[in-house]
Design a protein around this motif. Structure first.
Motif, short mmCIF file in Angstrom:
data_model
loop_
_atom_site.label_atom_id
_atom_site.label_comp_id
_atom_site.label_asym_id
_atom_site.label_seq_id
_atom_site.Cartn_x
_atom_site.Cartn_y
_atom_site.Cartn_z
N ILE A 53 0.83 -1.20 0.00
CA ILE A 53 0.00 0.00 0.00
C ILE A 53 0.87 1.26 0.00
CG2 ILE A 53 -1.64 1.35 1.38
CD1 ILE A 53 -2.92 -1.31 2.21
N ALA A 169 -5.26 3.62 4.33
CA ALA A 169 -4.62 4.16 3.12
C ALA A 169 -3.21 4.65 3.38
CB ALA A 169 -5.48 5.28 2.55
N ASP A 453 -9.56 7.91 3.09
CA ASP A 453 -8.78 7.67 1.87
C ASP A 453 -8.72 8.97 1.07
OD1 ASP A 453 -7.44 6.52 -0.25
OD2 ASP A 453 -9.21 5.52 -1.09
N PHE A 458 -8.08 3.59 -2.98
CA PHE A 458 -8.76 2.30 -2.86
C PHE A 458 -9.99 2.22 -3.76
CE2 PHE A 458 -6.92 1.99 1.60
CZ PHE A 458 -5.99 1.03 1.24
#
Length: 465
Positions: A53, A169, A453, A458
């Protein structure tokens, strides 16, 4: 480059770019949204997911979380070549089973069936049940708040979940796997992620509720002259059985016939009827007399004509054969041609009002369309599926999806229902969601998305505009 850095950090076997190996991750279950991604990462643990990520965040790449890839709305399908599919399939550990506490802690790559088997080996039941349970993974069940066959007795995935572990995130891990039944010290944050379809974070683990194993079980298939008879009969059985009714499935005659098209489906033991009701009763008490309970309800119902005929299981194998009549329907429908599917819900008491209106509206629109209606009558969730005319073109039929959706969903709205009951929104229902959901709800969803986010990494273009 993004791919080079992913390989350095996660190892070469965790990163897939070969087109032949990519194919299974790009083949969306219904074939409506073929994936366009060019890379899949398969982290082996939570630390590797955080690294993936962080790398994608630095490179400005969008992440599409994917579990078993059994969804039906395009939620796990990458929309562009710049998106990275992040598969949790290697996170398969059962971290803990606590039969005394009635919990099991699992990683998100565990298949639903493997969780059921682990619970059973500990003398407990995990009741979430889906036709795809050998393939679907619990991360996807959580992300879509899967419903399934046993919601009537045990609730949806959300109600079966005590806590989750999520990677945010920014790469941080939020966990509330304590298993507490009561904790009002904060907002119930887990419920933000359950049902969010991978748009707010990547779920990596969950603590799930377990229940006593059923010691006696009966499945019965009833033929009904009218859909109006289904709910009163169900409510009476619930009252008389001490809430032993686990599942109640309404099946139209067309749906029953389409299930018969699937090879291996048992023959319908009853004469043809307009509607069928499949019921399962189960109890952890081996002394429960489910046969007497069923007889006390069904005999008067057959005498007054609200039930035309009945078949009752006499063994586990006969119970499974009756269930196959229901679970064969989705795959059987594929043999009949293209379909436009509606995963709708209304209050159970509204079903007998909704169905005649919706069926009449479709017949008026095109009398050759074949409605294949089945679903969970006890909680008001129906799969109002429409199969193409027998002599028509699949492409021509699917080209009318938008106008057919509008017809069905407008009737759902008049009954204060939902156009996305248990399968999610994904790509399939996004435009209709924008049309049908109230603006304030959409605004609040946008605020939550921005907070969790802010860079929108995402699952872009899914569930939320």
């Amino acid at each position: 480059m993004l791919i080079d850095e992913l390989r350095r950090k996660l190892g070469p076997t965790a990163v897939i770019t070969d087109p032949h190996r990519l194919a299974p991750y790009m083949q969306e279950r219904r074939g409506l949204y073929p994936g366009k991604g060019q890379v899949v990462v398969r982290p082996a643990n939570v630390r590797d997911i955080t690294q993936a990520i962080e790398i994608c965040h630095r490179h400005g790449a969008s992440i599409v979380p994917q579990a078993g890839n059994t969804g039906t709305v395009g939620g796990g399908s990458p929309r562009s070549a710049t998106e990275v599919v992040l598969s949790v399939e290697r996170l398969e550990a059962i971290r803990e089973i606590d039969p005394d506490d009635g919990t099991i802690t699992v990683e998100s790559g565990c298949t639903l069936a493997s969780i059921q088997r682990a619970a059973y080996s500990a003398g407990r039941l995990f009741p979430l049940s889906l036709p795809s349970q050998e393939q679907c993974r619990v991360g996807g069940n959580l992300a879509t708040n899967a419903g399934g066959l046993n919601v009537l007795r045990y609730g949806t995935t959300r109600e079966l979940t005590l806590g989750i572990e999520v990677i945010l995130a920014d790469g941080r891990i939020w966990s509330n796997l304590t298993g507490l039944r009561k904790d009002n010290s904060t907002y119930d944050l887990k419920d933000l992620f359950i049902g969010s379809e991978g748009t707010l974070g990547v779920i990596t683990a969950a603590k799930l509720r377990l229940f006593p194993l059923p010691r006696c079980r009966r499945v019965t298939l009833l033929s009904l002259p009218s859909v109006d008879a289904a709910l009163p009969l169900l409510r009476q059985l619930q009252a008389e059985s001490g809430d032993a009714v686990v599942a109640a499935e309404l099946i139209s005659s067309t749906a029953m016939a389409m299930g018969q098209l699937l090879e291996g489906t048992p023959a319908n033991p009853l004469a043809e009827a307009d509607w069928y009701l499949l019921l399962e009763l189960a109890s952890p008490d081996p002394r429960a007399d489910l046969d007497t309970c069923l007889s006390s309800i069904l005999e008067p119902a057959m005498n007054d004509g609200s039930v035309s005929d009945a078949a009752i299981s006499s063994s586990e194998s006969s119970a499974e054969r009756l269930w196959l009549l229901r679970t064969a329907i989705p795959d059987g429908q594929k043999h009949a041609g293209a379909s436009i599917k509606h995963d709708i819900s209304v209050r159970p008491g509204e079903l007998s009002k909704f169905l005649p209106k919706a069926l009449a509206a479709i017949t008026e629109y095109d009398k050759d369309i074949r409605p294949c209606v089945f679903g969970h009558v006890g909680d008001g969730n129906l799969h109002f599926n429409l199969t193409q005319p027998a002599q028509g073109s699949a492409d021509d039929f699917l080209a009318r999806r938008a106008e057919i959706n509008r017809i069905v969903h407008d009737i759902v709205a008049k009954h204060h229902g939902s156009i996305a009951a248990e399968h999610g929104v994904g790509q399939l229902r996004l435009s209709e969601m924008l049309r049908c959901v109230d603006p304030l709800s959409l605004e609040l969803m946008g605020r939550i998305k921005d907070a969790l986010d802010p860079n929108g990494i995402f699952n872009r273009g899914k569930t939320i505009p």
